[in-house]
Design a protein around this motif. Structure first.
Motif, PDB file in Angstrom:
ATOM      1  N   TRP A  56      48.051  43.528  53.856  1.00  0.00           N
ATOM      2  CA  TRP A  56      48.095  42.425  52.902  1.00  0.00           C
ATOM      3  C   TRP A  56      48.691  42.891  51.579  1.00  0.00           C
ATOM      4  CZ3 TRP A  56      45.053  42.617  48.392  1.00  0.00           C
ATOM      5  CH2 TRP A  56      45.189  41.493  47.567  1.00  0.00           C
ATOM      6  N   TYR A  57      48.175  44.015  51.065  1.00  0.00           N
ATOM      7  CA  TYR A  57      48.630  44.502  49.760  1.00  0.00           C
ATOM      8  C   TYR A  57      50.138  44.770  49.750  1.00  0.00           C
ATOM      9  CZ  TYR A  57      49.846  47.661  46.029  1.00  0.00           C
ATOM     10  OH  TYR A  57      50.503  48.249  44.985  1.00  0.00           O
TER      11      TYR A  57
ATOM     12  N   ASN B 128      52.380  43.472  51.243  1.00  0.00           N
ATOM     13  CA  ASN B 128      53.187  42.252  51.280  1.00  0.00           C
ATOM     14  C   ASN B 128      53.008  41.378  50.047  1.00  0.00           C
ATOM     15  OD1 ASN B 128      54.846  42.100  53.723  1.00  0.00           O
ATOM     16  ND2 ASN B 128      52.889  42.434  54.746  1.00  0.00           N
ATOM     17  N   THR B 129      52.149  41.807  49.124  1.00  0.00           N
ATOM     18  CA  THR B 129      52.034  41.041  47.877  1.00  0.00           C
ATOM     19  C   THR B 129      53.211  41.386  46.969  1.00  0.00           C
ATOM     20  OG1 THR B 129      50.785  42.773  46.752  1.00  0.00           O
ATOM     21  CG2 THR B 129      49.493  41.104  47.955  1.00  0.00           C
ATOM     22  N   GLU B 130      53.297  40.670  45.857  1.00  0.00           N
ATOM     23  CA  GLU B 130      54.361  40.956  44.883  1.00  0.00           C
ATOM     24  C   GLU B 130      54.261  42.399  44.404  1.00  0.00           C
ATOM     25  OE1 GLU B 130      54.670  36.487  42.934  1.00  0.00           O
ATOM     26  OE2 GLU B 130      53.655  38.084  41.821  1.00  0.00           O
ATOM     27  N   HIS B 131      53.031  42.813  44.124  1.00  0.00           N
ATOM     28  CA  HIS B 131      52.827  44.169  43.619  1.00  0.00           C
ATOM     29  C   HIS B 131      53.205  45.193  44.685  1.00  0.00           C
ATOM     30  CE1 HIS B 131      50.795  47.573  41.649  1.00  0.00           C
ATOM     31  NE2 HIS B 131      50.951  46.872  40.559  1.00  0.00           N
TER      32      HIS B 131
ATOM     33  N   SER C  63      55.191  44.798  47.245  1.00  0.00           N
ATOM     34  CA  SER C  63      56.640  44.802  47.486  1.00  0.00           C
ATOM     35  C   SER C  63      57.326  45.646  46.423  1.00  0.00           C
ATOM     36  CB  SER C  63      57.219  43.380  47.422  1.00  0.00           C
ATOM     37  OG  SER C  63      56.568  42.543  48.330  1.00  0.00           O
ATOM     38  N   GLY C  64      56.836  45.529  45.193  1.00  0.00           N
ATOM     39  CA  GLY C  64      57.388  46.322  44.100  1.00  0.00           C
ATOM     40  C   GLY C  64      57.182  47.808  44.348  1.00  0.00           C
TER      41      GLY C  64
ATOM     42  N   ARG D 261      56.895  49.226  47.328  1.00  0.00           N
ATOM     43  CA  ARG D 261      57.819  49.645  48.398  1.00  0.00           C
ATOM     44  C   ARG D 261      59.229  49.806  47.851  1.00  0.00           C
ATOM     45  NH1 ARG D 261      58.148  45.771  52.775  1.00  0.00           N
ATOM     46  NH2 ARG D 261      57.093  44.257  51.443  1.00  0.00           N
TER      47      ARG D 261
END
Ligand SMILES: Nc1ncnc2c1ncn2[C@@H]1O[C@H](COP(=O)(O)OP(=O)(O)O)[C@@H](O)[C@H]1O
Ligand SMILES: [Mg+2]
Lengths: 326, 264
Positions: free
Chosen positions: A161-162, A164-167, A169-170, A172
């Motif tokens: 879940w984490y 794939n969040t905005e944070h 993704s940032g 990654r």
């Protein structure tokens, strides 16, 4: 020879394997932490040998001090967060290379852990061991495996879940291409600190559970944790790719990190069952990890290398020379 | 819009490699200006753009966007105002992420990144439409990893990413120099299309004199870390490449001889 084979008992192997599944699940948490730092952030985090032990010693000392064992695990997690954040800050705020930052923290943690533990080894009193959720004792092993599996499942779900969040993704993006990440307004330094903190939090949590599992903590439990974690991540990657090929996705990769860890411990159980010296396994594992880390580069080198080109050209000249003479 | 005031930058201070890359460069853009930047190798074009983007702090001088001095902000903070495309197609995108994920990252430029989903269903149709306007068929490949795209496709995607969250200023640093001529032309026309559609203010460095004259409404020439010629719209229409070269010679005292520029 015959004697040797006669001495190998099949039930003992089965027993060892069950234990290995338990161990694999516990170290799977460590491997998930290393997946986060190594595969997502692209940082080889040398902190883990220290933070794994920190998780263990904190957990054991708190339980001895009368804490609830599960509350102690939460503290282990936070202790790991701090370890990772320190490595992250050494790198991001002070500009020390990532690997060296991790080594420095790990080195310092040896002293910290020894101070927490008071001596090189502490065992939990039997009475305290009774209310642990994670126990290596054969009577409790199936229950431990079940609880750990559920726990690891929850951690994988949260990580998935984490990421794939905005944070996430940032985070990654930071690991893949820092320049691009910054150009898209991502605070890459903060991302590295947070990512390393989370990764070492998981590692320390793994260390805490491990110390409950064996009812003790030793100053050296973390030795080689980075290699075991890397081995798990790599084995997981290879197996996942072999099964799913192009359908491989982030969730499968996370699951197979833990599968990799279980495979690692089953192989180890097998080696021990064969009565091979298990310390030599470190040599074997190091070779295997080195090989797998080299595979992508070797593949590249096979397609294009200086020596290959030189050899082909030499052959061409030879042929030409031969024709000239004829 | 953008105003650069007396910007100085020296690299490797105190060493034998000391280089005064920016020597008090000043430049003021009006809203909607599309300025092409030309100059010899090492004139300081990239350095000027990097200073605006905040890759490192300038030694002295100010950078104002809409009157606000941003020269004290770090690179990721300035990203809020800027769209950037680099010369190297590998730099602008995250190879291991899908087209969709790259666009979603760019669409959140300048916003706080929290624990909401990194890509929402509602965005997808918006991105499909935007990709369709590129005319490269990328809208059919939303989940393809960007690493599998060609240099030209990646550069077109980077352009889209730079503009999908309307920037106050678009910075293009020889963004077609690494592409073959046909692809370069396509990416340039996409650039013009996106700048016009979104009414963007843009700074475009190019080594191609024809492109410099053909694109944008203003051209500046750089030499030795300064702007030496500033050509407005009317003059730009009259000038030919030869005039441009002569202008450079008279203002810099040296010839702008450069095969790359003549042939490009
Ligand atoms: N990061 C850096 N470190 C040291 N020198 C640099 C750096 N960036 C640019 N330079 C030097 O500054 C001068 C201007 O470079 P640049 O702005 O890249 O020129 P161009 O106009 O060709 O884009 C060159 O001499 C270059 O070598
Ligand atoms: Mg340049």
């Amino acid at each position: 020879m015959l004697e040797y084979f006669a001495s190998l008992k099949f039930p003992a192997l089965m027993n060892n394997c069950t234990g290995a599944v338990g161990q694999g699940l516990i170290w799977g948490l460590l491997a998930l932490g290393i997946f986060l730092s190594f595969r997502m952030l692209n940082i080889a985090d040398m902190t883990v040998d220290g933070s794994f032990a920190t998780g263990g010693v904190v957990c054991v000392m708190l339980i001895i001090g009368g804490w609830n064992p599960n509350a102690a695990l939460i503290v282990s997690f936070f202790a790991g967060l701090i370890c990772g954040a320190i490595t992250g800050l050494l790198h991001a705020a002070l500009g020390i290379p990532e690997i060296l930052s991790g080594i420095l923290t790990q080195f310092a943690l040896y002293a910290v852990n020894l101070n927490i533990l008071g001596k090189a080894n502490q065992t939990l009193p039997i009475v305290k061991q009774r209310d642990l959720l994670f126990r290596a004792n054969t009577d409790f092993l199936p229950r431990t495996i079940l609880i750990t599996a559920v726990f690891v499942g929850v951690v994988i779900a949260v990580l998935y879940w984490y990421l794939n969040t905005e944070h996430g993704s940032g985070l990654r993006a930071t690991g893949i291409n820092e320049k691009m990440a910054r150009a898209q307004g991502i605070n890459t330094k903060a991302m590295k600190v947070i990512g390393l903190a989370l990764a070492d939090g998981l590692v320390a949590l793994s260390g805490g559970i491990y110390s409950q599992f064996y009812g003790s903590a030793d100053i050296n439990i973390g030795r080689g944790a980075i290699v075991i974690g890397l081995a798990s991540v790599i084995i997981g990657d290879v197996v996942c790719h072999a099964i799913f090929r192009k359908r491989m996705n982030l969730l499968l990769r996370l699951v197979f990190v833990v599968v990799g860890s279980i495979i690692y411990y089953i192989v180890q159980a097998f080696v021990i069952w064969l009565k091979l010296p298990s310390d030599d396994m470190k040599l074997l594992i190091a070779i295997v990890v080195a090989l797998f880390l080299a595979v992508p580069n070797l593949k590249q080198a096979r397609l294009a290398s200086f020596s290959g080109l030189a050899r082909r050209n030499a052959k061409l000249q030879e042929q030409k020379g031969g024709e000239g003479n004829a | 819009m953008l105003e650069i005031r007396e910007l100085y930058k020296t690299f490797n201070i105190g060493t034998i490699n000391e280089k005064h890359a920016l020597n008090g460069v000043s430049l003021k853009l009006n809203p909607g200006d599309f300025v092409t930047v030309i100059g010899g190798n090492g004139a300081g074009k990239s350095t000027m753009l990097n200073a605006v983007a905040g890759v490192w702090p300038a030694d002295s001088g100010m950078i104002l966007i809409d009157g606000e001095d941003i020269s004290g902000k770090s690179e990721y903070q300035r990203a809020k105002f800027l769209g950037r495309v680099f010369q190297d197609p590998m730099i602008g995108t995250a190879a291991d992420m899908s087209i969709l994920e790259n666009l979603a990252l760019a669409a959140r430029r300048g916003q706080r990144r929290g624990l909401r989903m990194g890509v929402t269903r509602a965005e997808i149709s918006k991105y499909k439409e935007a990709l369709y306007s590129l005319g490269l068929g990328l809208e059919e490949r939303l989940t393809t990893k960007v690493g599998l795209l060609s240099g030209g496709q990646r550069q077109a995607l980077t352009l889209l990413m730079a503009t999908i969250q309307r920037p106050k200023l678009l910075l293009l640093d020889e963004h077609t120099a690494a592409l073959d001529p046909k692809t370069a032309a396509k990416v340039l026309s996409l650039t013009r299309q996106l700048v016009n559609e979104n009414k963007l203010t843009a700074l475009m460095v190019t080594h191609n004199m024809k492109d410099a004259l053909q694109y944008g409404n203003r051209t500046v020439m750089m030499s030795d870390g300064r702007i030496i010629v500033d050509i407005d719209r009317e003059n730009k229409m009259r000038l030919k490449v030869d005039d441009l070269l002569r202008l450079f010679e008279t203002h810099s005292g040296s010839a702008l001889v450069n095969d790359r520029m003549l042939l490009g």
